[in-house]
Design a protein around this motif. Structure first.
Motif, short mmCIF file in Angstrom:
data_model
loop_
_atom_site.label_atom_id
_atom_site.label_comp_id
_atom_site.label_asym_id
_atom_site.label_seq_id
_atom_site.Cartn_x
_atom_site.Cartn_y
_atom_site.Cartn_z
N ARG A 362 -6.67 78.41 22.13
CA ARG A 362 -7.48 78.14 23.29
C ARG A 362 -8.38 76.66 22.95
O ARG A 362 -8.48 75.90 23.94
CB ARG A 362 -8.71 79.08 23.32
CG ARG A 362 -9.70 79.08 24.69
CD ARG A 362 -10.47 80.27 24.84
NE ARG A 362 -9.96 81.51 24.80
CZ ARG A 362 -9.49 82.03 25.78
NH1 ARG A 362 -9.39 81.40 27.19
NH2 ARG A 362 -8.88 83.28 25.98
N SER A 377 -5.05 77.57 37.26
CA SER A 377 -5.31 78.32 36.12
C SER A 377 -4.28 78.60 35.17
O SER A 377 -3.09 78.35 35.54
CB SER A 377 -5.57 79.70 36.40
OG SER A 377 -6.78 79.85 37.15
N LYS A 379 -1.68 80.19 32.91
CA LYS A 379 -0.97 81.54 32.77
C LYS A 379 -0.33 81.99 31.33
O LYS A 379 -0.63 83.11 30.97
CB LYS A 379 -0.03 81.75 33.86
CG LYS A 379 0.53 83.33 33.91
CD LYS A 379 1.45 83.36 35.18
CE LYS A 379 2.14 84.62 35.20
NZ LYS A 379 2.91 84.79 36.52
N GLU A 393 -3.32 85.35 27.81
CA GLU A 393 -4.58 84.69 27.44
C GLU A 393 -5.24 85.66 26.37
O GLU A 393 -6.08 85.21 25.46
CB GLU A 393 -5.61 84.97 28.69
CG GLU A 393 -6.85 84.27 28.35
CD GLU A 393 -7.79 84.15 29.71
OE1 GLU A 393 -8.96 83.49 29.50
OE2 GLU A 393 -7.50 84.59 30.78
N SER A 394 -4.82 87.07 26.18
CA SER A 394 -5.32 87.70 25.19
C SER A 394 -5.09 87.31 23.89
O SER A 394 -5.63 87.71 22.91
CB SER A 394 -4.97 89.18 25.38
OG SER A 394 -3.43 89.24 25.41
N TRP A 396 -4.87 83.98 22.86
CA TRP A 396 -5.13 82.47 22.60
C TRP A 396 -6.19 82.37 21.79
O TRP A 396 -6.49 81.27 21.31
CB TRP A 396 -5.35 81.97 24.12
CG TRP A 396 -4.46 82.02 25.05
CD1 TRP A 396 -3.15 82.01 24.89
CD2 TRP A 396 -4.50 81.69 26.47
NE1 TRP A 396 -2.47 82.01 25.93
CE2 TRP A 396 -3.21 81.96 27.12
CE3 TRP A 396 -5.57 81.32 27.33
CZ2 TRP A 396 -3.03 81.61 28.44
CZ3 TRP A 396 -5.17 81.23 28.75
CH2 TRP A 396 -4.14 81.38 29.20
#
Length: 521
Positions: A362, A377, A379, A393-394, A396
């Motif tokens: 991130r 956004s 993905k 995303e979980s 990153w």
């Protein structure tokens, strides 16, 4: 007073018009009667700003970019040659650009700073200091230094570099080889190219040190055939290194010998695998060899061989110059030193980011990359090349290190980071992974050769709505077979992106309009 201007000469800068920019600056200076020296430096790795022009001032270099030929006249009128920063393209002092300032550049400390072919520049920035120290040490002491640094293979396997060197060192005396894997084929990667185009003497020095450490007198660089600029620059650097006594029969008057040559690759992704590379280097078709024996014992032409990636060998001069601890002070856990992360895909600020292991995806994608180029956004992100998992995303916020990524099924690989916005269909990406393997497989083992072809077919049936549940189960079984049964990482890792899509993006594998009967949309 002569004005010094820097215009990069690497592939990326050339592709966006750097030659024309340099010529326009020179022509404008002549017309205005300005004494000018243009130095074709390497890129700093800030690709969204290329061509990035720098001007030397008493306070350091000032940067402007991205500069097009049509911008030059206005830049000169606004004080380019004086280093004034009134033009909209002015970026301020180069070293203060946040993208650069926040990095920890050890391996890439010279790129963009020096003229890639200038031995004087290289020596002025600690170049060949590591080689000089290595010449004063015993081979075992050099190997011990590399082991103590914690350096691991940067090509993807992350095997401890010093252990590999120790194995070759311990083999009986005789012909031994150093082979550099510069067949940089992973999607979104360009760090090897930047080394060879922007700081080629660093790789030459690293390979010479490796030769001294293990008793090898011959080195080969297996270079990606799609890198003509790197080929040209590196061959010129080789000639100059030989002429200056850094290579050849008597390195710096030490009586030690090391020869180095470039060989162009065969244009096959599988030749990034070390044993396939060795077959290709021997003039054969690139086919994976069964192991054992390891290449460190029976490698090129059946002799003990060190096979290392460009970035592994490029880290060695710093380690020998500054000491193992100076390198090991960076990083986390068993991942020591820095990692060259290459931001690509749908990214606003693509380029090279060198950081100590431990940063998160991130932070990398947002703080450095600035999010997606499209403004949509984010993905998914694929790390580690076309065989790396697609990360949702979980995942990153996980720290980037070898063991940490392996714990959740990710791979750091060669450091390629390819970003996708929310318009991507992950079902298509899963299909691409299998299709890529079917094209690039060497064909030696059945799970890879046949499994990838069947994988494409099964995914097509799933997306067409043909017995989707049964075919999803079949796809899962097929992936397990490829992981457990393939001879090398080509087939063994191809399921990773497919499995990640099945786990994290299952909706994208659902039947889609227009896919009846199978086939890609």
């Amino acid at each position: 007073m002569t004005v010094t201007v820097y215009v990069p000469c690497d592939t990326t800068a050339l592709a966006v018009g750097a030659d024309a920019v340099a010529e326009t600056i020179e022509r404008t200076a002549r017309r205005k009667g300005v004494a000018l020296t243009v130095i074709r430096n390497g890129s700093r790795g800030l690709f969204w700003l290329e061509p990035m022009v720098e001007v030397a001032t008493d306070q350091g270099r000032v940067a402007y970019g991205p500069v097009a030929p049509d911008d030059v006249e206005a830049l000169v009128e606004a004080g380019l040659f004086e280093g004034r920063q009134t033009h909209p393209l002015a970026l301020g002092p180069t070293e203060a650009i946040p993208y650069l300032k926040r990095q920890q550049r050890l391996t890439f400390s010279r790129i963009g700073v020096t003229d890639p072919l200038s031995l004087e520049d290289y020596r002025a920035h600690q170049g060949f200091a590591g080689l000089a120290r290595a010449l004063e040490m015993t081979p075992q002491a050099v190997v011990d230094e590399v082991k103590a640094s914690g350096l691991r293979g940067r090509g993807g396997a992350a095997f401890p570099t010093g252990i590999k060197w120790q194995t070759v060192h311990d083999e009986p005396q005789g012909q031994k080889y150093i082979v550099c894997n510069a067949d940089e084929g992973d999607s979104g990667t360009f760090a090897d190219r930047l080394v060879m185009e922007c700081d080629p003497y660093m790789l030459i020095e690293g390979m010479a040190i490796a030769g001294l450490a293990v008793g090898a007198t011959q080195g080969y660089i297996y270079l990606r055939s799609e890198y003509p600029v790197a080929h040209r620059i590196f061959n010129e650097a080789l000639q100059r290194a030989y002429a200056a006594g850094y290579l050849g029969d008597d390195i710096l008057g030490s009586g030690q010998r090391f020869e180095l040559e470039v060989r162009l690759g065969a244009g096959a992704y599988i030749c990034g695998e070390e044993t396939s590379l060795l077959d290709s280097l021997e003039g054969k078709r690139g086919m994976v060899r069964a192991k054992p024996p390891l290449p460190a014992i029976k490698g090129l032409f059946g002799r003990p061989t060190v096979v290392n990636n460009v970035l592994s060998l490029a880290a060695v001069p710093f380690i020998l110059d500054q000491g193992a601890q100076a390198y090991a002070d960076y990083g986390m856990g068993k991942s020591r030193g820095t990692v060259a992360l290459q931001l690509a895909g749908n990214v606003k600020r693509g380029g090279l980011v060198e950081l100590a292991f431990g940063t998160t995806l991130r932070e990398l994608m947002e703080d450095f990359g600035g999010g997606t180029r499209s403004g949509r956004s984010l993905k998914a992100v694929q790390v580690g090349g076309p065989l790396g998992a697609y990360l949702p995303e979980s995942q990153w916020d996980n720290a980037i290190d070898y063991e940490g990524f392996a714990a959740f099924g990710g791979v750091v690989g060669h450091g390629g980071v390819v970003m996708f916005d929310d318009t991507v269909n992950m079902g298509e990406q899963a299909r691409f992974a299998m299709e890529f393997c079917s094209v690039e497989s060497c064909g030696k083992c059945t799970p890879c050769r046949i499994g990838a072809v069947r994988g494409v077919e099964v995914i097509d049936r799933i997306r067409a709505g043909t017995d989707s549940d049964a075919n999803l189960e079949l796809l899962a079984d097929l992936c397990d077979t490829m992981v457990d049964g393939s001879l090398c990482a080509m087939g063994g890792m191809t399921p990773f992106p497919v499995q990640s899509v099945m786990q994290h993006f299952p909706d994208d594998l659902q039947p889609r309009p227009g896919l009846a009967g199978g086939g890609q949309q």
